[in-house]
Design a protein around this motif. Structure first.
Motif, PDB file in Angstrom:
ATOM      1  N   UNK A  23       0.856  -1.186   0.000  1.00  0.00           N
ATOM      2  CA  UNK A  23       0.000   0.000   0.000  1.00  0.00           C
ATOM      3  C   UNK A  23       0.890   1.233   0.000  1.00  0.00           C
ATOM      4  N   UNK A  24       0.711   2.111  -0.978  1.00  0.00           N
ATOM      5  CA  UNK A  24       1.555   3.294  -1.087  1.00  0.00           C
ATOM      6  C   UNK A  24       0.780   4.534  -0.644  1.00  0.00           C
ATOM      7  N   UNK A  25       1.423   5.422   0.106  1.00  0.00           N
ATOM      8  CA  UNK A  25       0.768   6.645   0.589  1.00  0.00           C
ATOM      9  C   UNK A  25       0.934   7.793  -0.385  1.00  0.00           C
ATOM     10  N   UNK A  26       0.427   8.962  -0.019  1.00  0.00           N
ATOM     11  CA  UNK A  26       0.666  10.181  -0.774  1.00  0.00           C
ATOM     12  C   UNK A  26      -0.176  10.297  -2.030  1.00  0.00           C
ATOM     13  N   UNK A  27       0.346  11.082  -2.998  1.00  0.00           N
ATOM     14  CA  UNK A  27      -0.403  11.368  -4.221  1.00  0.00           C
ATOM     15  C   UNK A  27      -0.684  10.110  -5.031  1.00  0.00           C
ATOM     16  N   UNK A  28       0.240   9.156  -4.983  1.00  0.00           N
ATOM     17  CA  UNK A  28       0.051   7.916  -5.732  1.00  0.00           C
ATOM     18  C   UNK A  28      -0.527   6.806  -4.888  1.00  0.00           C
ATOM     19  N   UNK A  29      -1.365   7.176  -3.919  1.00  0.00           N
ATOM     20  CA  UNK A  29      -1.885   6.198  -2.967  1.00  0.00           C
ATOM     21  C   UNK A  29      -2.616   5.065  -3.676  1.00  0.00           C
ATOM     22  N   UNK A  30      -2.472   3.880  -3.123  1.00  0.00           N
ATOM     23  CA  UNK A  30      -3.115   2.707  -3.680  1.00  0.00           C
ATOM     24  C   UNK A  30      -2.200   1.509  -3.544  1.00  0.00           C
ATOM     25  N   UNK A  31      -2.594   0.388  -4.111  1.00  0.00           N
ATOM     26  CA  UNK A  31      -1.801  -0.836  -4.047  1.00  0.00           C
ATOM     27  C   UNK A  31      -0.940  -0.957  -5.293  1.00  0.00           C
ATOM     28  N   UNK A  32       0.328  -1.332  -5.095  1.00  0.00           N
ATOM     29  CA  UNK A  32       1.242  -1.492  -6.224  1.00  0.00           C
ATOM     30  C   UNK A  32       1.984  -2.830  -6.114  1.00  0.00           C
ATOM     31  N   UNK A  33       2.136  -3.474  -7.258  1.00  0.00           N
ATOM     32  CA  UNK A  33       2.832  -4.759  -7.339  1.00  0.00           C
ATOM     33  C   UNK A  33       4.339  -4.515  -7.259  1.00  0.00           C
ATOM     34  N   UNK A  34       5.035  -5.361  -6.472  1.00  0.00           N
ATOM     35  CA  UNK A  34       6.487  -5.239  -6.450  1.00  0.00           C
ATOM     36  C   UNK A  34       7.202  -6.581  -6.617  1.00  0.00           C
ATOM     37  N   UNK A  35       6.441  -7.676  -6.753  1.00  0.00           N
ATOM     38  CA  UNK A  35       7.073  -8.958  -7.034  1.00  0.00           C
ATOM     39  C   UNK A  35       6.031  -9.922  -7.564  1.00  0.00           C
ATOM     40  N   UNK A  36       6.481 -10.928  -8.317  1.00  0.00           N
ATOM     41  CA  UNK A  36       5.613 -11.947  -8.895  1.00  0.00           C
ATOM     42  C   UNK A  36       6.197 -13.323  -8.624  1.00  0.00           C
ATOM     43  N   UNK A  37       5.306 -14.278  -8.368  1.00  0.00           N
ATOM     44  CA  UNK A  37       5.711 -15.660  -8.135  1.00  0.00           C
ATOM     45  C   UNK A  37       5.061 -16.541  -9.194  1.00  0.00           C
ATOM     46  N   UNK A  38       5.874 -17.142 -10.051  1.00  0.00           N
ATOM     47  CA  UNK A  38       5.372 -18.036 -11.094  1.00  0.00           C
ATOM     48  C   UNK A  38       5.807 -19.448 -10.759  1.00  0.00           C
ATOM     49  N   UNK A  39       4.831 -20.314 -10.463  1.00  0.00           N
ATOM     50  CA  UNK A  39       5.114 -21.715 -10.144  1.00  0.00           C
ATOM     51  C   UNK A  39       6.141 -21.843  -9.017  1.00  0.00           C
ATOM     52  N   UNK A  40       6.002 -20.995  -7.994  1.00  0.00           N
ATOM     53  CA  UNK A  40       6.883 -21.083  -6.838  1.00  0.00           C
ATOM     54  C   UNK A  40       8.199 -20.352  -6.964  1.00  0.00           C
ATOM     55  N   UNK A  41       8.433 -19.672  -8.074  1.00  0.00           N
ATOM     56  CA  UNK A  41       9.688 -18.951  -8.290  1.00  0.00           C
ATOM     57  C   UNK A  41       9.408 -17.453  -8.330  1.00  0.00           C
ATOM     58  N   UNK A  42      10.026 -16.687  -7.404  1.00  0.00           N
ATOM     59  CA  UNK A  42       9.818 -15.253  -7.345  1.00  0.00           C
ATOM     60  C   UNK A  42      10.697 -14.537  -8.361  1.00  0.00           C
ATOM     61  N   UNK A  43      10.098 -13.640  -9.135  1.00  0.00           N
ATOM     62  CA  UNK A  43      10.803 -12.954 -10.216  1.00  0.00           C
ATOM     63  C   UNK A  43      12.001 -12.164  -9.707  1.00  0.00           C
ATOM     64  N   UNK A  44      11.817 -11.375  -8.643  1.00  0.00           N
ATOM     65  CA  UNK A  44      12.895 -10.518  -8.152  1.00  0.00           C
ATOM     66  C   UNK A  44      14.083 -11.351  -7.677  1.00  0.00           C
ATOM     67  N   UNK A  45      13.802 -12.421  -6.928  1.00  0.00           N
ATOM     68  CA  UNK A  45      14.888 -13.254  -6.428  1.00  0.00           C
ATOM     69  C   UNK A  45      15.638 -13.948  -7.573  1.00  0.00           C
ATOM     70  N   UNK A  46      14.910 -14.319  -8.615  1.00  0.00           N
ATOM     71  CA  UNK A  46      15.544 -14.942  -9.770  1.00  0.00           C
ATOM     72  C   UNK A  46      16.533 -13.991 -10.425  1.00  0.00           C
ATOM     73  N   UNK A  47      16.110 -12.741 -10.644  1.00  0.00           N
ATOM     74  CA  UNK A  47      17.015 -11.779 -11.262  1.00  0.00           C
ATOM     75  C   UNK A  47      18.148 -11.383 -10.321  1.00  0.00           C
ATOM     76  N   UNK A  48      17.885 -11.339  -9.018  1.00  0.00           N
ATOM     77  CA  UNK A  48      18.964 -11.000  -8.082  1.00  0.00           C
ATOM     78  C   UNK A  48      20.095 -12.021  -8.172  1.00  0.00           C
ATOM     79  N   UNK A  49      19.728 -13.301  -8.299  1.00  0.00           N
ATOM     80  CA  UNK A  49      20.766 -14.336  -8.398  1.00  0.00           C
ATOM     81  C   UNK A  49      21.561 -14.204  -9.692  1.00  0.00           C
ATOM     82  N   UNK A  50      20.929 -13.663 -10.739  1.00  0.00           N
ATOM     83  CA  UNK A  50      21.638 -13.430 -12.000  1.00  0.00           C
ATOM     84  C   UNK A  50      22.528 -12.183 -11.927  1.00  0.00           C
ATOM     85  N   UNK A  51      22.028 -11.152 -11.243  1.00  0.00           N
ATOM     86  CA  UNK A  51      22.738  -9.877 -11.198  1.00  0.00           C
ATOM     87  C   UNK A  51      23.906  -9.876 -10.212  1.00  0.00           C
TER      88      UNK A  51
END
Length: 213
Positions: A157-185
């Motif tokens: 949940x984000x406050x301020x002018x852009x208040x609302x819910x925002x996506x920050x990660x995705x899990x596809x078949x048990x694999x989180x997108x952010x963690x996958x890219x972190x291991x690559x980076x």
């Protein structure tokens, strides 16, 4: 829907959601599961009805990305998490380059899967949350021919002018997108620093662009 096609369909939807193909923002008090349900329907409908999007037209996809500026994604947080500890020492210019290259990488990675979208539907599972929760997990399934495929979202949940819910990660078949890219980076950052990661992402994007011609 076999496993390969299911993964392509999920990737197509995930990529579309991340790249802002979902139209205008709704009310700031829209519940996170309602947001995911609405975006799911809008994205799938948009892709089904636009031959250029289904064909992976990078120019058209990027134009839409830049036009709506991914209103339902906290892309700064997503990029920072994917980069890891090195983000804290990055300059403002480096952070912007990282976001730009990472966005391009995601768009190009998923755009080729858009032509897999046919008769899929997204089922949003019941959400368990309290009124004062600021971080939630919305679980969904992609259904079509064959077994359903897990696709879950982390939202804040984000406050301020852009208040609302925002996506920050995705899990596809048990694999989180952010963690996958972190291991690559991480190896690139450890070996060559933030500029090295930026250069590697730029080179990867250039190679992807050359292959798509």
């Amino acid at each position: 829907m076999n496993r390969r096609n299911a993964l392509h369909a999920v990737a197509a939807f995930a990529g579309a959601a991340l790249t802002g193909l979902a139209g205008v923002a709704h009310a700031a008090d829209e519940a996170p599961d309602a947001l995911v349900r609405r975006l799911s329907g809008e994205v799938l409908e948009t892709v089904r009805n636009d031959a250029a999007l289904k064909g992976g037209d990078i120019g058209k996809i990027m134009a839409l990305v830049n036009k709506v500026i991914m209103p339902h994604v906290n892309f700064r947080r997503m990029t920072a998490a994917a980069v890891g500890p090195g983000w804290r020492s990055a300059t403002l210019e480096q952070r912007q380059r990282l976001q730009d290259e990472f966005k391009t990488l995601l768009v190009r990675t998923y755009s080729g899967a858009l032509n897999e979208v046919t008769d899929q539907s997204i089922v949003v599972k019941p959400l368990r949350m309290h009124a004062d929760d600021k971080d939630v997990l919305v679980r969904t399934e992609v259904r079509g021919r064959g077994d359903p495929v897990q696709l879950d979202y982390r939202l804040e949940r984000t406050p301020g002018d852009g208040a609302g819910w925002k996506i920050y990660n995705l899990n596809v078949l048990g694999v989180w997108l952010v963690e996958t890219y972190r291991s690559q980076f991480a190896p690139e950052v450890n070996a060559r620093g933030i500029d090295g990661l930026i250069d590697a992402l730029a080179a990867r994007n250039q190679a992807n662009a050359a292959r798509s011609k």
